[in-house]
Motif scaffolding. Structure first.
Motif, mmCIF file in Angstrom:
data_model
loop_
_atom_site.group_PDB
_atom_site.id
_atom_site.type_symbol
_atom_site.label_atom_id
_atom_site.label_comp_id
_atom_site.label_asym_id
_atom_site.label_seq_id
_atom_site.Cartn_x
_atom_site.Cartn_y
_atom_site.Cartn_z
ATOM 1 N N THR A 1 -0.552 8.588 -15.197
ATOM 2 C CA THR A 1 -1.240 9.761 -14.638
ATOM 3 C C THR A 1 -0.766 10.997 -15.383
ATOM 4 O OG1 THR A 1 0.456 9.971 -12.903
ATOM 5 C CG2 THR A 1 -1.559 8.739 -12.348
ATOM 6 N N TYR A 2 -1.465 12.109 -15.165
ATOM 7 C CA TYR A 2 -1.187 13.332 -15.930
ATOM 8 C C TYR A 2 -1.042 14.507 -14.977
ATOM 9 C CZ TYR A 2 -2.559 10.105 -19.516
ATOM 10 O OH TYR A 2 -2.610 8.984 -20.306
ATOM 11 N N GLU A 3 0.251 14.801 -14.670
ATOM 12 C CA GLU A 3 0.601 15.834 -13.697
ATOM 13 C C GLU A 3 -0.196 15.616 -12.406
ATOM 14 O OE1 GLU A 3 0.632 19.824 -15.218
ATOM 15 O OE2 GLU A 3 1.570 19.218 -17.098
ATOM 16 N N ALA A 4 -0.057 14.414 -11.881
ATOM 17 C CA ALA A 4 -0.805 14.023 -10.679
ATOM 18 C C ALA A 4 -0.434 14.907 -9.493
ATOM 19 C CB ALA A 4 -0.532 12.563 -10.348
ATOM 20 N N GLN A 5 -1.455 15.300 -8.748
ATOM 21 C CA GLN A 5 -1.266 16.155 -7.582
ATOM 22 C C GLN A 5 -1.445 15.410 -6.266
ATOM 23 O OE1 GLN A 5 -0.519 19.688 -7.808
ATOM 24 N NE2 GLN A 5 -0.045 18.934 -9.854
ATOM 25 N N ALA A 6 -2.288 14.390 -6.253
ATOM 26 C CA ALA A 6 -2.569 13.710 -4.993
ATOM 27 C C ALA A 6 -3.211 12.355 -5.253
ATOM 28 C CB ALA A 6 -3.484 14.559 -4.117
ATOM 29 N N TRP A 7 -3.062 11.455 -4.265
ATOM 30 C CA TRP A 7 -3.736 10.167 -4.237
ATOM 31 C C TRP A 7 -4.575 10.081 -2.961
ATOM 32 C CZ3 TRP A 7 -3.941 6.577 -8.011
ATOM 33 C CH2 TRP A 7 -2.920 6.537 -8.972
ATOM 34 N N LYS A 8 -5.671 9.341 -3.020
ATOM 35 C CA LYS A 8 -6.460 9.059 -1.825
ATOM 36 C C LYS A 8 -6.908 7.609 -1.858
ATOM 37 C CE LYS A 8 -8.326 10.229 2.065
ATOM 38 N NZ LYS A 8 -7.500 10.733 3.180
ATOM 39 N N TYR A 9 -6.632 6.889 -0.761
ATOM 40 C CA TYR A 9 -7.056 5.506 -0.618
ATOM 41 C C TYR A 9 -8.331 5.463 0.212
ATOM 42 C CZ TYR A 9 -7.122 0.676 1.090
ATOM 43 O OH TYR A 9 -7.505 -0.604 1.416
ATOM 44 N N PHE A 10 -9.268 4.606 -0.161
ATOM 45 C CA PHE A 10 -10.487 4.443 0.618
ATOM 46 C C PHE A 10 -11.077 3.064 0.362
ATOM 47 C CE2 PHE A 10 -11.686 6.163 -3.478
ATOM 48 C CZ PHE A 10 -12.882 5.528 -3.817
ATOM 49 N N THR A 11 -11.985 2.675 1.212
ATOM 50 C CA THR A 11 -12.651 1.380 1.077
ATOM 51 C C THR A 11 -14.156 1.567 1.093
ATOM 52 O OG1 THR A 11 -12.620 0.990 3.472
ATOM 53 C CG2 THR A 11 -10.753 0.144 2.192
ATOM 54 N N ILE A 12 -14.849 0.685 0.396
ATOM 55 C CA ILE A 12 -16.305 0.593 0.448
ATOM 56 C C ILE A 12 -16.617 -0.882 0.669
ATOM 57 C CG2 ILE A 12 -18.493 0.929 -0.759
ATOM 58 C CD1 ILE A 12 -17.182 3.155 -2.356
ATOM 59 N N GLY A 13 -17.077 -1.201 1.862
ATOM 60 C CA GLY A 13 -17.237 -2.605 2.197
ATOM 61 C C GLY A 13 -15.889 -3.292 2.169
ATOM 62 N N LYS A 14 -15.778 -4.375 1.413
ATOM 63 C CA LYS A 14 -14.520 -5.092 1.295
ATOM 64 C C LYS A 14 -13.697 -4.641 0.093
ATOM 65 C CE LYS A 14 -16.208 -9.283 3.598
ATOM 66 N NZ LYS A 14 -16.405 -10.747 3.492
ATOM 67 N N ARG A 15 -14.225 -3.656 -0.661
ATOM 68 C CA ARG A 15 -13.510 -3.172 -1.843
ATOM 69 C C ARG A 15 -12.489 -2.099 -1.451
ATOM 70 N NH1 ARG A 15 -18.988 -2.675 -3.077
ATOM 71 N NH2 ARG A 15 -19.843 -4.265 -4.473
ATOM 72 N N SER A 16 -11.330 -2.148 -2.083
ATOM 73 C CA SER A 16 -10.273 -1.153 -1.863
ATOM 74 C C SER A 16 -10.068 -0.338 -3.132
ATOM 75 C CB SER A 16 -8.959 -1.832 -1.472
ATOM 76 O OG SER A 16 -9.095 -2.504 -0.236
ATOM 77 N N PHE A 17 -9.969 1.006 -2.968
ATOM 78 C CA PHE A 17 -9.844 1.905 -4.107
ATOM 79 C C PHE A 17 -8.713 2.905 -3.890
ATOM 80 C CE2 PHE A 17 -14.317 0.657 -3.937
ATOM 81 C CZ PHE A 17 -14.613 0.344 -5.258
#
Length: 392
Positions: free
Chosen positions: A94-110
């Motif tokens: 990552t490049y000077e990462a500020q935040a992460w967010k987890y989410f799902t769409i159907g059975k997919r995890s991102f």
């Protein structure tokens, strides 16, 4: 002290309004539990200063924590909860990462990361969505989206459709008054595509929430190039687009936190630095607003003195409700007490526990079979800390 003051400028009204019901946190302790005290649990040594943590559960895989590392050379780390502690699981560039967010769409995890800098040798900045591979049990790069000093991502759904909103902070020419972007998932291409742009001023955070059938999106505007005293905006979803609902004056706002208590709807803003006319104040009030159903607007409910507040986290333990603030800087020191406030009904939130933090940037609450925990990330050291909430 609880106060009811001036009514901020409100957006469009109608004859019908919403009814609300309290949402109970699925990670909260059983209702009979009560918070007694807070104890140190784990010192998490991170590879760089950490600007954000995201705790999430992947079914059949486990509980994870994504830490946004500021150092581009070391990237960001993902940790997995194992035998009562977080242990290093995967490292992502990552490049000077500020935040992460987890989410799902159907059975997919991102997982999506907000990169605030370009890659080595790159002229343009990109934030990246990663997809969880159930077969390989790792996250892999899925889609790249152009962003501008991105500070935050928010994931939400409306009527079964998935959206992502990015908080673009400023461009390379130091222009803070730029568009932040709302992306919509295309089920055909299986990619996120631009759905709408909204003009923001040094945007730092998005908060999506619903009240009854209504969908809202609040942005924390931090700086317009001159002052940090400016309007942050709440938008409401109307006919396939977000439209202005209400302006609220904030001071270097970096976070919105929506929560409900007994059917009452609140929004807490973390006001950071008041900068105007060349001078700065770091110890200023952050404010909790309550939704007034009759007036159809958020009204000031309570002011709390904070010290460059950068995050609020709401959580429940049994029937008790709490807010914890990330106090990060008082003008002379980054070593400060961040405070847990307990809901006391007519008294509002009152101080319940003081926790010594260093460069505190973000709080996350989570619950496991071992109990309830809080973790804070440090933006000034390579040491984040997990606290255990002891109950009786």
């Amino acid at each position: 002290m609880v106060v009811a003051r001036e009514r901020p400028e409100a957006g469009p009204s109608g004859n019908e309004w919403w009814q609300t019901t309290e949402k109970r946190d699925p990670q909260s302790k059983p209702q009979h539990a009560r918070l007694d005290y807070v104890e140190d649990h784990q010192y998490l040594h991170t590879r760089s200063k950490t600007f954000d943590t995201e705790v999430f559960l992947i079914p059949s895989a486990g509980l994870f924590l994504a830490a946004a590392g500021h150092d581009s050379q070391t990237g960001s780390a993902i940790y997995k909860w194992d035998e009562g502690e977080f242990r290093l699981f995967q490292n992502i560039s990552t490049y000077e990462a500020q935040a992460w967010k987890y989410f799902t769409i159907g059975k997919r995890s991102f997982l999506v990361v907000a990169n605030s800098a370009s890659s080595e040798g790159g002229e343009e900045e990109y934030s990246v969505i990663y997809k969880w591979s159930r077969r390989k049990q790792k996250f892999f790069r899925y889609q790249r989206l152009q962003t501008h000093t991105a500070q935050d991502w928010e994931a939400f759904s409306i009527q079964g459709e998935a959206f992502l909103a990015v908080a673009n902070h400023r461009r390379d020419d130091n222009n803070h008054n730029i568009d932040s972007v709302i992306y919509k998932w295309n089920p055909g291409t299986k990619l996120f595509e631009v759905n709408q742009t909204l003009l923001t001023s040094g945007a730092y955070d998005w908060e999506a929430f619903s009240v009854g059938p209504y969908h809202f999106l609040a942005v924390a505007n931090t700086f317009d190039g001159v002052t940090t005293r400016l309007n942050s905006t709440i938008y409401v979803w109307v006919a396939g687009q977000f439209q202005h609902f209400q302006h609220i004056t904030t001071s270097g706002a970096t976070d919105w936190e929506m929560f409900e208590i007994g059917g009452r709807v609140f929004l807490a803003v973390a006001n950071g630095e008041l900068h105007t006319h060349g001078s700065s104040q770091y110890s200023i009030n952050s404010t909790i607003y309550e939704l007034n159903m009759e007036l159809q607007t958020f009204i000031r409910f309570q002011d709390i003195l904070t010290h460059t507040a950068v995050d609020w986290e709401f959580f429940t333990v049994g029937t008790q409700s709490f807010l914890v603030v990330a106090n990060s800087y008082n003008g002379t020191s980054y070593s400060l007490k961040s405070i847990i406030y307990r809901w006391q009904g007519s008294e509002g939130f009152v101080s319940a526990h003081e926790l010594l933090t260093v460069g505190c940037r973000d709080w996350e609450f989570f619950h496991t079979s071992e109990g309830s925990f809080l973790i804070y990330s440090s933006a000034t050291s390579v040491l984040s800390k997990v606290f255990r909430l002891k109950t009786y």
